[in-house]
Enzyme design. Structure first.
Site, mmCIF file in Angstrom:
data_model
loop_
_atom_site.group_PDB
_atom_site.id
_atom_site.type_symbol
_atom_site.label_atom_id
_atom_site.label_comp_id
_atom_site.label_asym_id
_atom_site.label_seq_id
_atom_site.Cartn_x
_atom_site.Cartn_y
_atom_site.Cartn_z
ATOM 1 N N TYR A 1 0.819 -1.207 0.000
ATOM 2 C CA TYR A 1 0.000 0.000 0.000
ATOM 3 C C TYR A 1 0.857 1.262 0.000
ATOM 4 O O TYR A 1 1.887 1.306 0.690
ATOM 5 C CB TYR A 1 -0.916 0.041 1.233
ATOM 6 C CG TYR A 1 -1.753 1.283 1.259
ATOM 7 C CD1 TYR A 1 -2.899 1.355 0.476
ATOM 8 C CD2 TYR A 1 -1.376 2.406 1.984
ATOM 9 C CE1 TYR A 1 -3.659 2.515 0.445
ATOM 10 C CE2 TYR A 1 -2.135 3.561 1.959
ATOM 11 C CZ TYR A 1 -3.274 3.612 1.187
ATOM 12 O OH TYR A 1 -4.022 4.752 1.140
ATOM 13 N N TRP B 1 1.218 5.672 -1.720
ATOM 14 C CA TRP B 1 0.923 6.647 -2.772
ATOM 15 C C TRP B 1 1.959 6.693 -3.879
ATOM 16 O O TRP B 1 1.672 7.231 -4.949
ATOM 17 C CB TRP B 1 0.773 8.032 -2.152
ATOM 18 C CG TRP B 1 -0.630 8.347 -1.767
ATOM 19 C CD1 TRP B 1 -1.441 7.580 -0.980
ATOM 20 C CD2 TRP B 1 -1.383 9.493 -2.155
ATOM 21 N NE1 TRP B 1 -2.658 8.202 -0.844
ATOM 22 C CE2 TRP B 1 -2.648 9.376 -1.550
ATOM 23 C CE3 TRP B 1 -1.107 10.616 -2.921
ATOM 24 C CZ2 TRP B 1 -3.646 10.348 -1.707
ATOM 25 C CZ3 TRP B 1 -2.090 11.574 -3.083
ATOM 26 C CH2 TRP B 1 -3.351 11.425 -2.486
HETATM 27 N N1 LIG Z 1 -1.416 8.589 12.302
HETATM 28 C C1 LIG Z 1 -1.857 8.633 11.049
HETATM 29 N N2 LIG Z 1 -1.341 7.807 10.131
HETATM 30 C C2 LIG Z 1 -1.757 7.869 8.852
HETATM 31 C C3 LIG Z 1 -2.757 8.790 8.464
HETATM 32 C C4 LIG Z 1 -3.308 9.638 9.455
HETATM 33 O O1 LIG Z 1 -4.204 10.451 9.180
HETATM 34 N N3 LIG Z 1 -2.830 9.539 10.731
HETATM 35 N N4 LIG Z 1 -3.167 8.836 7.161
HETATM 36 C C5 LIG Z 1 -3.039 7.603 6.386
HETATM 37 C C6 LIG Z 1 -3.280 7.847 4.962
HETATM 38 S S1 LIG Z 1 -4.781 8.555 4.582
HETATM 39 C C7 LIG Z 1 -2.423 7.469 3.990
HETATM 40 S S2 LIG Z 1 -2.942 7.588 2.355
HETATM 41 C C8 LIG Z 1 -1.111 6.881 4.293
HETATM 42 C C9 LIG Z 1 -0.007 7.317 3.328
HETATM 43 O O2 LIG Z 1 1.102 6.492 3.468
HETATM 44 P P1 LIG Z 1 2.086 6.195 2.238
HETATM 45 O O3 LIG Z 1 1.359 6.306 0.950
HETATM 46 O O4 LIG Z 1 2.793 4.931 2.514
HETATM 47 O O5 LIG Z 1 3.088 7.417 2.377
HETATM 48 P P2 LIG Z 1 4.111 8.025 1.331
HETATM 49 O O6 LIG Z 1 5.119 8.791 2.130
HETATM 50 O O7 LIG Z 1 3.404 8.749 0.263
HETATM 51 O O8 LIG Z 1 4.830 6.715 0.766
HETATM 52 C C10 LIG Z 1 5.052 6.470 -0.559
HETATM 53 C C11 LIG Z 1 6.487 5.976 -0.727
HETATM 54 O O9 LIG Z 1 6.684 5.622 -2.090
HETATM 55 C C12 LIG Z 1 7.970 6.061 -2.511
HETATM 56 N N5 LIG Z 1 7.934 6.234 -3.964
HETATM 57 C C13 LIG Z 1 7.561 7.295 -4.692
HETATM 58 N N6 LIG Z 1 7.617 7.036 -5.996
HETATM 59 C C14 LIG Z 1 8.060 5.766 -6.119
HETATM 60 C C15 LIG Z 1 8.319 4.920 -7.226
HETATM 61 O O10 LIG Z 1 8.138 5.270 -8.377
HETATM 62 N N7 LIG Z 1 8.745 3.663 -6.939
HETATM 63 C C16 LIG Z 1 8.950 3.227 -5.679
HETATM 64 N N8 LIG Z 1 9.371 1.987 -5.507
HETATM 65 N N9 LIG Z 1 8.710 4.013 -4.624
HETATM 66 C C17 LIG Z 1 8.257 5.253 -4.830
HETATM 67 C C18 LIG Z 1 8.197 7.350 -1.757
HETATM 68 O O11 LIG Z 1 9.565 7.618 -1.670
HETATM 69 C C19 LIG Z 1 7.513 7.056 -0.412
HETATM 70 O O12 LIG Z 1 8.419 6.613 0.550
HETATM 71 O O13 LIG Z 1 -0.745 7.227 5.640
HETATM 72 C C20 LIG Z 1 -1.725 6.838 6.586
HETATM 73 N N10 LIG Z 1 -1.228 7.016 7.918
HETATM 74 N N1 LIG Z 2 -0.499 18.674 2.208
HETATM 75 C C1 LIG Z 2 -0.988 17.429 2.216
HETATM 76 N N2 LIG Z 2 -2.241 17.212 1.778
HETATM 77 C C2 LIG Z 2 -2.762 15.958 1.811
HETATM 78 C C3 LIG Z 2 -2.004 14.853 2.242
HETATM 79 C C4 LIG Z 2 -0.667 15.111 2.699
HETATM 80 O O1 LIG Z 2 0.056 14.191 3.136
HETATM 81 N N3 LIG Z 2 -0.209 16.404 2.673
HETATM 82 N N4 LIG Z 2 -2.552 13.588 2.228
HETATM 83 C C5 LIG Z 2 -3.724 13.345 1.385
HETATM 84 C C6 LIG Z 2 -4.429 12.132 1.776
HETATM 85 S S1 LIG Z 2 -3.684 10.626 1.418
HETATM 86 C C7 LIG Z 2 -5.661 12.120 2.339
HETATM 87 S S2 LIG Z 2 -6.451 10.631 2.658
HETATM 88 C C8 LIG Z 2 -6.355 13.370 2.679
HETATM 89 C C9 LIG Z 2 -6.949 13.269 4.086
HETATM 90 O O2 LIG Z 2 -7.888 14.244 4.307
HETATM 91 P P1 LIG Z 2 -8.565 14.356 5.764
HETATM 92 O O3 LIG Z 2 -8.786 13.014 6.315
HETATM 93 O O4 LIG Z 2 -9.710 15.267 5.685
HETATM 94 O O5 LIG Z 2 -7.404 15.124 6.523
HETATM 95 P P2 LIG Z 2 -6.734 15.150 7.959
HETATM 96 O O6 LIG Z 2 -5.680 16.191 7.791
HETATM 97 O O7 LIG Z 2 -6.332 13.805 8.416
HETATM 98 O O8 LIG Z 2 -7.851 15.665 8.942
HETATM 99 C C10 LIG Z 2 -8.558 16.873 8.735
HETATM 100 C C11 LIG Z 2 -8.928 17.496 10.066
HETATM 101 O O9 LIG Z 2 -9.798 16.624 10.801
HETATM 102 C C12 LIG Z 2 -9.765 17.048 12.143
HETATM 103 N N5 LIG Z 2 -10.188 15.954 13.022
HETATM 104 C C13 LIG Z 2 -9.503 14.850 13.366
HETATM 105 N N6 LIG Z 2 -10.252 14.091 14.195
HETATM 106 C C14 LIG Z 2 -11.435 14.721 14.365
HETATM 107 C C15 LIG Z 2 -12.647 14.421 15.078
HETATM 108 O O10 LIG Z 2 -12.786 13.408 15.740
HETATM 109 N N7 LIG Z 2 -13.654 15.314 14.951
HETATM 110 C C16 LIG Z 2 -13.556 16.440 14.209
HETATM 111 N N8 LIG Z 2 -14.623 17.225 14.108
HETATM 112 N N9 LIG Z 2 -12.429 16.757 13.554
HETATM 113 C C17 LIG Z 2 -11.384 15.896 13.617
HETATM 114 C C18 LIG Z 2 -8.331 17.473 12.404
HETATM 115 O O11 LIG Z 2 -8.327 18.650 13.211
HETATM 116 C C19 LIG Z 2 -7.760 17.687 10.998
HETATM 117 O O12 LIG Z 2 -7.195 18.969 10.831
HETATM 118 O O13 LIG Z 2 -5.449 14.455 2.645
HETATM 119 C C20 LIG Z 2 -4.697 14.511 1.418
HETATM 120 N N10 LIG Z 2 -4.034 15.786 1.362
HETATM 121 MO MO LIG Z 3 -4.861 8.966 2.290
#
Ligand SMILES: Nc1nc2c(c(=O)[nH]1)N[C@H]1C(S)=C(S)[C@@H](COP(=O)(O)OP(=O)(O)OC[C@H]3O[C@@H](n4cnc5c(=O)[nH]c(N)nc54)[C@H](O)[C@@H]3O)O[C@H]1N2
Ligand SMILES: Nc1nc2c(c(=O)[nH]1)N[C@H]1C(S)=C(S)[C@@H](COP(=O)(O)OP(=O)(O)OC[C@H]3O[C@@H](n4cnc5c(=O)[nH]c(N)nc54)[C@H](O)[C@@H]3O)O[C@H]1N2
Ligand SMILES: [Mo]
Length: 762
Positions: A109, A111
């Site tokens: 899994y 991005w």
């Molecule tokens: N506590 C907490 N944890 C969270 C979240 C949260 O809200 N709170 N959010 C979750 C969410 S929504 C998401 S989507 C995940 C994201 O988690 P990930 O998608 O695992 O995070 P990335 O850092 O985007 O990891 C992508 C990796 O792919 C590598 N990469 C980029 N391009 C290439 C390529 O072409 N080939 C290869 N082999 N590698 C490449 C990058 O260097 C990077 O290390 O995290 C989750 N974790």
């Molecule tokens: N710059 C940047 N943008 C991103 C990403 C990134 O890594 N960097 N990741 C992308 C990805 S993979 C995803 S999935 C999306 C995620 O998009 P979201 O899931 O919407 O984003 P988060 O930043 O995890 O959370 C948004 C807000 O939710 C609030 N929140 C958390 N828990 C609670 C709760 O229990 N109640 C309420 N009311 N509020 C709460 C927090 O204050 C937080 O600021 O963002 C995307 N956009």
């Molecule tokens: Mo995500």
């Protein structure tokens, strides 16, 4: 035009005074993201992986001697590509002939990078499928709970995260009141999986405000409320939104302010929910006072907003973060029930929406480019896990887990291969994950930098950065196609994943099946032609490549996409939802029939093990929230100038209320330690009066860097978060239900520590 396209937007490539290439904002992007401008600085960063690397004792003694105990602790040895490809191919052969292909986990899994061809997961999965298959994963970290829940409640058309929201132009034109649970964190809208040429979410939100749409934000932090007029922020305890929604439902019921006719025609199960609201079984009326005691929102406010939701043309938006929590299905289901009671579902720009501003695409009124992907082939192995159950999979071979009405068997994993994702960024309870990662016989990671995941591997295959290769970049949720042209060559010793896998496929004897005798240019043309077949108005490949981009409906007024809920509302019998009843399921017999203790037949308040009202909160006083980082994408670009510039003393920032800072005797900029029974992490205090007392905010993406005592100096909140699932239904990740303590940190800061902590590669 020479363009470079990423998940955070498209950039123009130019040359600086020193003759070196540099990135500039794309001229057609009204709101380009600063995040990517410094991307090229990573090319020769010291943490770059420059050659295939093998962990010394694995190389010298083989996968079975000593197993994985040295993983993450031992040094690596550089080998050439021929040797690396041979080691990988031999190991794949050994594992599949000894244990079978289900012993290979290739879920991977993550991005990775934007780009249809160099899509890391697809490249790896195609190779593994040709090698006989692998145990895979389903769903996402982004939308894990909602993606399983919503098909039961709204039908199979609503599995995708971006398909429920009305379009921004409908909202701006028709909605009067926009209530956002979790707010509108605009820094998140910089990002779009697959990329974009045009960031529009902020502009749309402003346009709504200009047209007088009133915005109410329920969130533990004021920074989730957008700037501008007509905005009201209402603080609430984390994880209690569903109680507020239920309290509002009770209010509407009690005051007779609900749309009986809509509920009868378009929903099923309201009677059961009503009985819960009035407390027929448990004797507890779920009224505004009840909701107030749980959430901390004054009862009068709950009543006032409930009445407004009914009286005005309203839209309820729920942020995805709310379902990344224990019982994370509930606020989504609750919002659907509440919006159904207001009677506005299916009215233009009204009803409910999920994830407006979570990424750029949600609500964008554009025709979407649904194009062909790089073909992964067929996986003969049927075993899979819901993506966030990786620790259980590794810890518990032969075990079973419940999932969406089924029981899944957990195969015994002997070989783990991760490409394009960073579990030591994204998964929870990282110390426990590290132990689980030491169990398989072999771990392979394809990465461009020494992430914490790469350091946990036996074989590390170095991957080219996206600016070191050409690709066709498009998002299935957007109308932009970009020809992303390489800016520089990768270092000697580094290959694009496809090139590396061609070498391995050759050793496995499936080279032709893997690359179909196409060179990379042929593949790009082939993928682009797939788009042209579907959208004949696109220019031919050479024209597309020389212009650098193509846009569907360029220069035209955006056509409002059809809103299925409108036709459903008009005629639910003729245009039913794909649910068992054909209607919105306020109660679901299907979910009820699973008999899970952690999700019932209708939306309900259930008390998480970790929230501010839990008994555990007397021990760990803070609710830790871990939102998305404003200056990078997850763990990517951590070493870019934007992310480094946002740090304080080289540390990630944890945001606290002034009251808590005073009580902890810490000041702005002081280092502190966050800890619970799962781990310890260092961060620098930032004081913000917009944060609710009792809440600490530490964004994701700091690189997990434990010292000898296991204290993480990288500021990764997942050192502390639990692996607990949202529920047995979705088995989704739930990091936003996490309690922790905080104390001042008197040890050395990360700048002093950094050198000592670098281990593994030389
Ligand atoms: N506590 C907490 N944890 C969270 C979240 C949260 O809200 N709170 N959010 C979750 C969410 S929504 C998401 S989507 C995940 C994201 O988690 P990930 O998608 O695992 O995070 P990335 O850092 O985007 O990891 C992508 C990796 O792919 C590598 N990469 C980029 N391009 C290439 C390529 O072409 N080939 C290869 N082999 N590698 C490449 C990058 O260097 C990077 O290390 O995290 C989750 N974790
Ligand atoms: N710059 C940047 N943008 C991103 C990403 C990134 O890594 N960097 N990741 C992308 C990805 S993979 C995803 S999935 C999306 C995620 O998009 P979201 O899931 O919407 O984003 P988060 O930043 O995890 O959370 C948004 C807000 O939710 C609030 N929140 C958390 N828990 C609670 C709760 O229990 N109640 C309420 N009311 N509020 C709460 C927090 O204050 C937080 O600021 O963002 C995307 N956009
Ligand atoms: Mo995500």
């Amino acid at each position: 035009m020479h363009l470079f396209a990423t998940h955070f937007g498209t950039y123009e490539v130019g040359f600086g005074a020193n003759g070196k290439p540099l990135l500039m904002p794309f001229r057609h992007d009204p709101d380009p993201s600063e995040m990517g401008l410094g991307y090229l600085a990573l090319a020769d960063h010291p943490e770059r992986i420059r050659a295939p690397m093998v962990r010394r004792s694995w190389l010298e003694n083989g996968p079975l001697a000593g197993m994985g105990v040295g993983r993450g602790r031992e040094e690596f040895v550089a080998v050439d590509w021929d040797a690396a490809a041979g080691l990988v191919a031999d190991e794949l052969r050994r594992v599949r002939s000894t244990y079978g292909n289900q012993a290979i986990f290739g879920g991977s899994y993550g991005w990775a990078s934007a780009g249809r061809f160099h899509h890391a997961q697809s490249q790896l999965k195609r190779l593994l499928n040709l090698a006989g298959g692998f145990t895979s994963s389903v769903n996402s970290y982004s939308y894990g709970a909602a993606g399983v829940l919503l098909p039961h409640i709204l039908g199979s058309d609503y599995k995708d995260a971006c398909d429920t929201a009305p379009s921004w132009n409908d909202i701006a034109e028709n909605c009067e009141l926009l209530v956002g649970f979790g707010g509108f964190r605009l820094t998140n809208a910089q990002v779009e999986a697959g990329g974009t040429g045009s960031h529009r979410a902020g502009e749309w939100l402003r346009r709504c405000q200009e047209r007088g749409v009133r915005i109410v934000v329920f969130s533990p932090t004021a920074s989730d409320a957008p700037p501008g007029p007509n905005v009201r922020h209402i603080p609430l305890r984390p994880n209690t939104d569903v109680a507020v929604m239920i309290g509002m439902c009770h209010t509407l019921l009690d005051e007779g302010l609900f749309d009986c006719e809509f509920l009868k025609r378009c929903t099923t199960g309201f009677g059961e929910f009503e009985s819960y609201l009035i407390g027929e079984k448990d004797g507890i009326a779920k009224d505004a006072a009840w909701a107030s005691a749980i959430s901390g929102v004054p009862a009068d406010t709950i009543i006032e907003i409930a009445e407004d939701l009914h009286d005005y043309r309203s839209l309820i938006n729920v942020a995805w973060s709310l379902q990344r929590a224990r019982f994370g299905e509930q606020p989504f289901w609750g919002a659907i029930a509440l919006a159904s009671m207001t009677g506005h579902v299916g009215r233009k720009g009204c009803g409910f929406a999920f994830g407006l501003t979570a990424v750029n695409s949600v609500g964008q009124p554009v025709r979407r480019l649904k194009g062909p992907a790089f073909d992964q082939g067929k996986n003969p192995v049927r075993h899979f896990i819901p993506v966030a159950r990786i620790t259980e999979l590794l810890e518990n071979p032969g075990g079973r887990i419940d999932y969406d009405g089924r029981v899944l068997g957990l195969p015994d994993i002997r070989l783990l291969w991760w490409a394009g994702g960073n579990p030591f960024h994204h998964h929870q309870d990282l110390n426990r994950l590290a132990e689980a990662f030491r169990r398989p016989e072999t771990v392979i990671v394809t990465e461009n930098m020494w992430t914490a995941t790469a350091k946990m591997a036996d074989i590390v295959l170095p991957s080219a950065f996206p600016f070191e290769r050409d690709d066709v970049v498009a998002s299935s949720r957007d109308n932009w196609l970009v020809y992303s042209r390489r800016v520089m060559e990768p270092p000697e010793g580094v290959l694009a994943d496809h090139e590396a896998y061609c070498l391995i496929a050759d050793k496995l004897g499936c080279c032709e099946a893997f690359d179909e005798n196409r060179c990379i240019d042929d593949w790009l043309a082939h993928i682009y032609e797939g788009y042209r077949e579907r959208y004949p108005e696109l220019p031919d490949f050479p024209s597309f490549r020389s212009r650098g981009f193509a846009v569907l409906d360029e220069g035209e007024e955006a056509p409002a996409p059809a809103d299925h809920f409108q036709s459903f509302r008009d005629n639910p019998k003729a245009v039913p939802l794909k649910t068992p009843s054909g209607r919105i399921e306020i109660a679901s017999g299907t979910i009820g029939s699973f008999g899970y203790p952690d999700i019932g037949r209708h939306p309900a308040w259930m008390e998480p093990e970790e929230w501010l009202g839990a008994p555990l909160a007397s021990q760990y006083r803070f609710h830790l929230l871990s939102p998305q980082p404003a200056y990078r994408l997850h763990g990517q670009l951590e070493y870019g100038p934007a992310s480094q510039g946002a740090k304080l003393k080289g540390c990630e920032r944890v945001t606290l209320s002034p009251l808590d800072a005073k009580e902890l005797a810490v000041e702005d900029g002081d280092l502190c330690e966050l800890y619970n029974e799962r781990g310890r992490v260092i961060a620098a205090v930032t004081i913000d009066e917009g944060v609710m007392p009792g809440v600490a905010v530490l964004p994701t993406g700091g690189w997990f860097r434990p010292d000898g005592d296991g204290v993480d100096h990288g500021g990764n909140p997942n050192t502390l978060t639990p692996i607990t699932a949202a529920s047995r239904l979705s088995q989704a990740t739930a990091p936003n239900s996490c309690l922790a303590s905080i104390r001042a940190w008197r040890g050395p800061g990360p700048e002093q520590q950094h050198e000592d902590l670098m281990h593994g590669p030389d």
